[in-house]
Design a protein around this motif. Structure first.
Motif, PDB file in Angstrom:
ATOM      1  N   ASP A  65       0.898  -1.264   0.012  1.00  0.00           N
ATOM      2  CA  ASP A  65      -0.018   0.111  -0.030  1.00  0.00           C
ATOM      3  C   ASP A  65       0.950   1.329   0.071  1.00  0.00           C
ATOM      4  O   ASP A  65       1.282   1.910  -1.111  1.00  0.00           O
ATOM      5  CB  ASP A  65      -1.079  -0.025   1.177  1.00  0.00           C
ATOM      6  N   ILE A  66       1.271   1.771   1.151  1.00  0.00           N
ATOM      7  CA  ILE A  66       2.115   2.730   1.176  1.00  0.00           C
ATOM      8  C   ILE A  66       3.743   2.159   1.542  1.00  0.00           C
ATOM      9  O   ILE A  66       3.645   1.226   2.078  1.00  0.00           O
ATOM     10  CB  ILE A  66       1.899   3.935   2.375  1.00  0.00           C
ATOM     11  N   ASP A  67       4.622   2.878   0.955  1.00  0.00           N
ATOM     12  CA  ASP A  67       5.936   2.041   1.289  1.00  0.00           C
ATOM     13  C   ASP A  67       6.658   2.485   2.574  1.00  0.00           C
ATOM     14  O   ASP A  67       6.051   3.413   3.521  1.00  0.00           O
ATOM     15  CB  ASP A  67       7.034   2.630   0.039  1.00  0.00           C
ATOM     16  N   GLY A  68       7.925   1.792   2.893  1.00  0.00           N
ATOM     17  CA  GLY A  68       8.383   2.126   4.322  1.00  0.00           C
ATOM     18  C   GLY A  68       8.659   3.475   4.551  1.00  0.00           C
ATOM     19  O   GLY A  68       8.976   4.014   5.777  1.00  0.00           O
ATOM     20  N   TRP A  69       9.317   4.243   3.269  1.00  0.00           N
ATOM     21  CA  TRP A  69       9.591   5.575   3.699  1.00  0.00           C
ATOM     22  C   TRP A  69       8.417   6.300   4.276  1.00  0.00           C
ATOM     23  O   TRP A  69       8.747   7.026   5.069  1.00  0.00           O
ATOM     24  CB  TRP A  69      10.022   6.223   2.238  1.00  0.00           C
ATOM     25  N   ALA A  70       7.274   6.326   3.569  1.00  0.00           N
ATOM     26  CA  ALA A  70       6.124   6.998   3.964  1.00  0.00           C
ATOM     27  C   ALA A  70       5.746   6.545   5.751  1.00  0.00           C
ATOM     28  O   ALA A  70       5.116   7.601   6.474  1.00  0.00           O
ATOM     29  CB  ALA A  70       5.001   6.787   3.001  1.00  0.00           C
ATOM     30  N   VAL A  71       5.748   5.185   5.851  1.00  0.00           N
ATOM     31  CA  VAL A  71       5.558   4.870   6.967  1.00  0.00           C
ATOM     32  C   VAL A  71       6.233   5.347   8.172  1.00  0.00           C
ATOM     33  O   VAL A  71       5.931   5.956   9.164  1.00  0.00           O
ATOM     34  CB  VAL A  71       5.809   3.329   7.136  1.00  0.00           C
ATOM     35  N   LEU A  72       7.722   5.415   7.926  1.00  0.00           N
ATOM     36  CA  LEU A  72       8.487   6.124   8.749  1.00  0.00           C
ATOM     37  C   LEU A  72       8.187   7.592   8.990  1.00  0.00           C
ATOM     38  O   LEU A  72       8.368   8.188  10.008  1.00  0.00           O
ATOM     39  CB  LEU A  72       9.892   5.912   8.501  1.00  0.00           C
ATOM     40  N   LYS A  73       7.877   8.187   7.915  1.00  0.00           N
ATOM     41  CA  LYS A  73       7.672   9.691   8.019  1.00  0.00           C
ATOM     42  C   LYS A  73       6.357   9.954   8.954  1.00  0.00           C
ATOM     43  O   LYS A  73       6.423  10.783   9.757  1.00  0.00           O
ATOM     44  CB  LYS A  73       7.273  10.083   6.549  1.00  0.00           C
ATOM     45  N   VAL A  74       5.426   9.385   8.875  1.00  0.00           N
ATOM     46  CA  VAL A  74       4.211   9.314   9.509  1.00  0.00           C
ATOM     47  C   VAL A  74       4.455   8.942  11.062  1.00  0.00           C
ATOM     48  O   VAL A  74       4.345   9.640  12.253  1.00  0.00           O
ATOM     49  CB  VAL A  74       3.053   8.587   9.151  1.00  0.00           C
ATOM     50  N   LEU A  75       4.974   7.966  11.137  1.00  0.00           N
ATOM     51  CA  LEU A  75       5.539   7.432  12.516  1.00  0.00           C
ATOM     52  C   LEU A  75       6.635   8.220  13.466  1.00  0.00           C
ATOM     53  O   LEU A  75       6.108   8.549  14.430  1.00  0.00           O
ATOM     54  CB  LEU A  75       6.621   5.926  12.377  1.00  0.00           C
ATOM     55  N   ARG A  76       7.400   8.971  12.735  1.00  0.00           N
ATOM     56  CA  ARG A  76       8.313   9.837  13.307  1.00  0.00           C
ATOM     57  C   ARG A  76       7.545  11.090  13.896  1.00  0.00           C
ATOM     58  O   ARG A  76       7.954  12.045  14.733  1.00  0.00           O
ATOM     59  CB  ARG A  76       9.474  10.435  12.521  1.00  0.00           C
ATOM     60  N   GLN A  77       6.162  11.443  13.486  1.00  0.00           N
ATOM     61  CA  GLN A  77       5.450  12.482  13.716  1.00  0.00           C
ATOM     62  C   GLN A  77       4.766  12.131  15.235  1.00  0.00           C
ATOM     63  O   GLN A  77       4.442  13.229  15.916  1.00  0.00           O
ATOM     64  CB  GLN A  77       4.260  12.855  12.965  1.00  0.00           C
ATOM     65  N   PHE A  78       4.989  10.985  15.692  1.00  0.00           N
ATOM     66  CA  PHE A  78       4.336  10.482  17.294  1.00  0.00           C
ATOM     67  C   PHE A  78       4.998   9.692  17.803  1.00  0.00           C
ATOM     68  O   PHE A  78       4.837   9.554  19.186  1.00  0.00           O
ATOM     69  CB  PHE A  78       2.821  10.138  16.928  1.00  0.00           C
ATOM     70  N   SER A  79       6.303   9.199  17.469  1.00  0.00           N
ATOM     71  CA  SER A  79       6.897   8.287  18.180  1.00  0.00           C
ATOM     72  C   SER A  79       8.358   8.233  17.734  1.00  0.00           C
ATOM     73  O   SER A  79       8.719   8.696  16.557  1.00  0.00           O
ATOM     74  CB  SER A  79       6.266   6.870  17.737  1.00  0.00           C
ATOM     75  N   LYS A  80       9.249   7.988  18.942  1.00  0.00           N
ATOM     76  CA  LYS A  80      10.609   7.850  18.554  1.00  0.00           C
ATOM     77  C   LYS A  80      11.211   6.533  18.649  1.00  0.00           C
ATOM     78  O   LYS A  80      12.452   6.515  19.056  1.00  0.00           O
ATOM     79  CB  LYS A  80      11.559   8.805  19.491  1.00  0.00           C
ATOM     80  N   ILE A  81      10.224   5.479  18.520  1.00  0.00           N
ATOM     81  CA  ILE A  81      10.593   4.068  18.520  1.00  0.00           C
ATOM     82  C   ILE A  81      11.690   3.821  17.760  1.00  0.00           C
ATOM     83  O   ILE A  81      11.838   4.031  16.602  1.00  0.00           O
ATOM     84  CB  ILE A  81       9.347   3.079  18.369  1.00  0.00           C
ATOM     85  N   PRO A  82      12.639   2.746  18.315  1.00  0.00           N
ATOM     86  CA  PRO A  82      13.783   2.507  17.146  1.00  0.00           C
ATOM     87  C   PRO A  82      13.308   1.562  16.016  1.00  0.00           C
ATOM     88  O   PRO A  82      12.376   0.900  16.272  1.00  0.00           O
ATOM     89  CB  PRO A  82      14.671   1.664  17.967  1.00  0.00           C
ATOM     90  N   VAL A  83      13.709   2.114  14.653  1.00  0.00           N
ATOM     91  CA  VAL A  83      13.335   1.525  13.496  1.00  0.00           C
ATOM     92  C   VAL A  83      14.370   0.982  12.758  1.00  0.00           C
ATOM     93  O   VAL A  83      15.429   1.744  12.687  1.00  0.00           O
ATOM     94  CB  VAL A  83      12.545   2.563  12.819  1.00  0.00           C
ATOM     95  N   ILE A  84      14.556  -0.413  12.555  1.00  0.00           N
ATOM     96  CA  ILE A  84      15.561  -1.104  11.579  1.00  0.00           C
ATOM     97  C   ILE A  84      14.705  -1.383  10.045  1.00  0.00           C
ATOM     98  O   ILE A  84      14.026  -2.015  10.138  1.00  0.00           O
ATOM     99  CB  ILE A  84      15.848  -2.077  12.166  1.00  0.00           C
ATOM    100  N   PHE A  85      15.336  -0.706   9.195  1.00  0.00           N
ATOM    101  CA  PHE A  85      14.919  -0.966   7.778  1.00  0.00           C
ATOM    102  C   PHE A  85      15.580  -2.453   7.439  1.00  0.00           C
ATOM    103  O   PHE A  85      16.774  -2.358   7.456  1.00  0.00           O
ATOM    104  CB  PHE A  85      15.032  -0.078   6.973  1.00  0.00           C
ATOM    105  N   LEU A  86      14.653  -3.212   6.899  1.00  0.00           N
ATOM    106  CA  LEU A  86      15.303  -4.699   6.533  1.00  0.00           C
ATOM    107  C   LEU A  86      14.803  -4.910   5.012  1.00  0.00           C
ATOM    108  O   LEU A  86      13.358  -5.134   4.994  1.00  0.00           O
ATOM    109  CB  LEU A  86      14.793  -5.639   7.139  1.00  0.00           C
ATOM    110  N   THR A  87      15.258  -4.557   4.095  1.00  0.00           N
ATOM    111  CA  THR A  87      15.059  -4.423   2.748  1.00  0.00           C
ATOM    112  C   THR A  87      16.027  -4.600   1.411  1.00  0.00           C
ATOM    113  O   THR A  87      17.173  -4.768   1.763  1.00  0.00           O
ATOM    114  CB  THR A  87      14.613  -3.057   2.373  1.00  0.00           C
ATOM    115  N   ALA A  88      15.380  -5.239   0.518  1.00  0.00           N
ATOM    116  CA  ALA A  88      16.144  -5.525  -0.584  1.00  0.00           C
ATOM    117  C   ALA A  88      17.126  -4.268  -1.564  1.00  0.00           C
ATOM    118  O   ALA A  88      17.737  -4.454  -2.315  1.00  0.00           O
ATOM    119  CB  ALA A  88      15.445  -6.277  -1.735  1.00  0.00           C
TER     120      ALA A  88
END
Length: 223
Positions: free
Chosen positions: A56-79
């Protein structure tokens, strides 16, 4: 520690969930970015493993939204393993970036490193309304009156205060505070929360620890 995996490749997702659960984490998986964001808004996780290419939406978009409300650690795991992709992920606010195919041992080491780092940057004092918790001296006050808590009660309150206004599931509490996988045939989590609530809320008009029926608990100054 509860980890959310946002990965649309079913085999990889299943491999990660099984591996992380065997390593002592409580791992959950969703297969789309929007579903992942809904989970992250509703529940408290310790870390996110995020794919870039989602249906649906890519990981870039997910992270942009997430950083608006959370500082939770994120690891990108991708090809997507080009240098420009790694730089983009880190600039958007990711904490680490691991390319597929990957080594599970390396991923596990990176997870441990990020979780340790997260603990170090935690504030010395957590509070909500007139409740305060001192992480350095392991003391708790409500309306400036000291409250005696056991070690587990302190850790439970600390976990709740790290995620104010968020719904915390029983499984997350079991994993974070007791470091065990949750057994639905027991009610020790409910008993522990009731004991903590009696010490924190008894005698106060404003109740802070709330039961969210069918989901879990949350700490909030709102009803």
């Amino acid at each position: 520690m509860c980890i959310l995996i946002i990965e649309d490749e079913v085999k990889i997702a299943s491999y990660l969930v099984n591996g992380l659960n065997e390593s002592g984490y409580a791992a959950e998986c969703v297969h789309s970015g929007l579903e992942g964001l809904e989970k992250l808004k509703m529940h408290a996780y310790s870390l996110v493993i995020l794919d870039v290419m989602l249906p649906d939406i890519d990981g870039w978009a997910v992270l942009k939204v997430l950083r608006q409300f959370s500082k939770i650690p994120v690891i990108f795991l991708t090809a997507k393993d080009q240098v420009i992709d790694r730089v983009k992920g880190l600039e958007l606010g990711a904490d680490d970036y691991l390319a597929k195919p990957f080594s599970y041992i390396e991923l596990q080491a990176r997870i441990k490193s990020l979780l340790r780092r997260q603990q170090y940057v935690e504030e010395n004092q957590l509070e909500i309304a007139n409740l305060k918790l001192d992480l350095i001296h392991h003391k708790v006050w409500r309306n400036q009156q000291p409250i005696e808590l056991s070690k587990k009660e302190f850790n439970l309150l600390r976990f709740l205060l790290r995620h104010p206004n968020e719904i915390i599931t029983r499984r997350q509490i079991a994993s974070e505070v007791w470091q065990i996988n949750f057994d639905t045939d027991t009610n020790f989590i409910d008993v522990a929360v009731r004991r903590l609530r009696s010490k924190i809320d008894e005698g106060h008009n404003m109740k802070l620890i709330h039961t969210v029926r069918g989901l879990g608990y949350k700490i909030s100054a709102d009803k």
